[in-house]
Scaffold this active site. Sequence first.
Site, PDB file in Angstrom:
ATOM      1  N   ASP A 478       4.136  10.987  22.296  1.00 34.04           N
ATOM      2  CA  ASP A 478       3.309  12.159  22.587  1.00 34.04           C
ATOM      3  C   ASP A 478       3.931  13.491  22.162  1.00 34.04           C
ATOM      4  O   ASP A 478       3.888  13.852  21.006  1.00 34.04           O
ATOM      5  CB  ASP A 478       2.950  12.170  24.076  1.00 34.04           C
ATOM      6  CG  ASP A 478       2.071  10.991  24.469  1.00 34.04           C
ATOM      7  OD1 ASP A 478       1.984  10.043  23.674  1.00 34.04           O
ATOM      8  OD2 ASP A 478       1.464  11.007  25.541  1.00 34.04           O
ATOM      9  N   GLU A 710       5.583   6.135  36.525  1.00 34.62           N
ATOM     10  CA  GLU A 710       5.443   6.246  35.068  1.00 34.62           C
ATOM     11  C   GLU A 710       6.749   6.683  34.423  1.00 34.62           C
ATOM     12  O   GLU A 710       7.162   6.152  33.390  1.00 34.62           O
ATOM     13  CB  GLU A 710       4.326   7.240  34.761  1.00 34.62           C
ATOM     14  CG  GLU A 710       4.031   7.417  33.292  1.00 34.62           C
ATOM     15  CD  GLU A 710       2.910   8.414  33.040  1.00 34.62           C
ATOM     16  OE1 GLU A 710       2.472   8.522  31.885  1.00 34.62           O
ATOM     17  OE2 GLU A 710       2.470   9.089  34.009  1.00 34.62           O
TER      18      GLU A 710
END
Length: 740
Positions: A478, A710
């Site tokens: 990302d 996460e």
Amino acid sequence: KFWGTYRPQVYMGMKTKSPQSLVTGLMWLRQHERYQSELPLRHTCEHGDKLLKYGWLAHDGVNFGIQDVVEQGYSLRTSFVKVPGGRHGGEWTWRVTGTQVGVTGASPVTISLFFYAATDGQGKLISVVKDTKNGRYLTQINGETEELGKFKIIFPAENTGVDTRYHTVSTKAEGLHKLKEAALRKMQATIEKSGNNKDKVLYFLGDSASHRNPPGAKSDVVFHQVTLKLPFEIDIIFESETSSRKSQLSGETFTQELAQWKEKFDQNFEERFPLKDKGYDSAKIAFAKAMLSNMVGGIGYFYGHSLVQSENQKTPVKYWDAGLLTAVPSRSFFPRGFLWDEGFHQLLISKWDRTISEEIIEHWLNLLNKDGWIPREQILGEEARSKVPAEFVVQQNKNANPPTLFLAIESILKGFNKDEINEHDTRFLKKIFPRLEVWYKWFNTTQVGTAPFSYRWRGRKEGTDDELNPKTLTSGLDDYPRSSHPSQDERHIDLRCWMAVASGTMAKIAKVVDPDSAPKFEATHKLLTNHRIMNELHWSAEMGLFSDYGNHSDRVYLTRKTFQPAQPNQRPYTKMVRIEKQKPKLRFTDTFGYVSLFPFLLQILKPDSQQLTQILEDLSARDLLWTEYGLRSLSKRDPLYMKRNTEHDPPYWRGAVWINMNYLAVRALKRYSQPGSRNSEKAAKLYQELRSNLVNNIYNEYARSGYVWESYNDMTGKGQGTHPFTGWSALVVLMMSEQY
């Protein structure tokens, strides 16, 4: 394996692996509370529900599962057992057990459970109802669908006590993604007087003229509401008409079956992941079992089509309708398939049950188009799409994603009998090889760089001033910093390393199924692992690290600017934009973080190489990537460390500790610690420290918060982002058992 908990986005639900499945599920609500807004009816896994904990404690991916859901003041345990029988995928029973927790002597909590069965546009459901003094009692649902034939869902015998009440409705929903709305639409409220002169509110299902079905509703759904006080235990039974059985799977029979499957699960777990031999206590072993169980219990079956945008088309078009069996990263936030996540998922699943892993890999490869492209995010069906913001739905057919499935396939290959590959193994390789070859060729034609033997991720936004560093979503990392000004001259070290792994795996498979093609894959693998070429393309001698190359400036900043509106009657507005204090030029980006480690992470470096020596020294430095909780994603010295990418995008891969990359690091250190090289002693020391830090922090955060996360904060170790994230964070099981 036809039936399963293939609806990971709901707290409890089952469906079949078919395009238009019967779906079953559970909702619940705490009664006698005065709710001022929408009722907090639990159904889909949501952060906003603020549950103390939920997840599978034991689940073998096929036969049984045990899950705890912990609320303030009470907990629910949902268990199921499946048994073979008949011609339509067998039978199953659920058990829901409610327990009050917290203050001793507190008044019993009253709960409403809402069991439902729904069709997805085909089949029929008939309610068998009788009116009693405690309400409309649903004894069973008789149904029939194309895949299941005739069946019945049987509810427990009526409890005639005054504390139990029943309500049932048959209605329609716009689709499976609107089942909760269908229940709320049928909900009514009544005020009841209690003995202490306090009014109690009871919310119940009912029909009235105002509760009309919305136009276009296609799904038939039957709700069965049971309202009762804690504690309780309820069995719900699915039986196929084509099955003959000695006894009903309920009561003591269910208890015994569940206990037997749980015992077998424990035995198989210890056989595959011998944690007792590693010295772990019962609490950490239970944690590891929960991690595996949430991975296989989080497998979903989705059916539908992607929306795809081509550079040759003005508007997105539909991909073909397809089914996908896949694990999901997070039941609450990412309950769908992600291509690069899936390769990491299968590293763990294949160690548990290789047949499940092989089926999932085949499903993913069946999504290839004729060119060899796979959409990186799979949003199939209305239920999956309802959880995705509109801007992320459309997939660009030039965009790749790391081919991590090769990691999983390579891991499966290691489990083969090298002396004699059996018929099953050969059949699997023959199935996947043609698809892998097309996928592999697609990468080598669409993702190559301008320099020979280089690769470049597509999909970065050129010419933007909105982002500090334009994201590279296709890499999976990302907002990890790349060259500041995207251009066709870029070359990305991580993609080159992924293709080196892919080439090596293709060569190994080809030797079994197509020996004539093996040399070309071996030749490519040799080129992509050639240290001289790799160093020329990616080694920054000045900084002493592997690096991307591109049009780059490290003196770019976000600042707030005022803009005049286009219309004269509007006020000026401000926004954050990027400014340059130094013009970019073609050079190494000199960013130190996960991307710099890829030749090490994917074990391309030779054990005695000077570059490996340098990487191990850098990993030892306490002010770069090393933390007590794992390796952070970006060096603390980097100008973009923990910097926002836009005013709305906080840092993501700019410092946090991510478990998939740390797993690759631990795996690489284990390999490089083998005696015989000058780097082995250093690698062995780092291996023990890093593995210990990761396992301890992930477990401690699970014990503290109830969840696996996460990512983890590099300064405090606290879990952050989405939870539960028992996708690649569950790789902690492999680290604990030292299986790489």
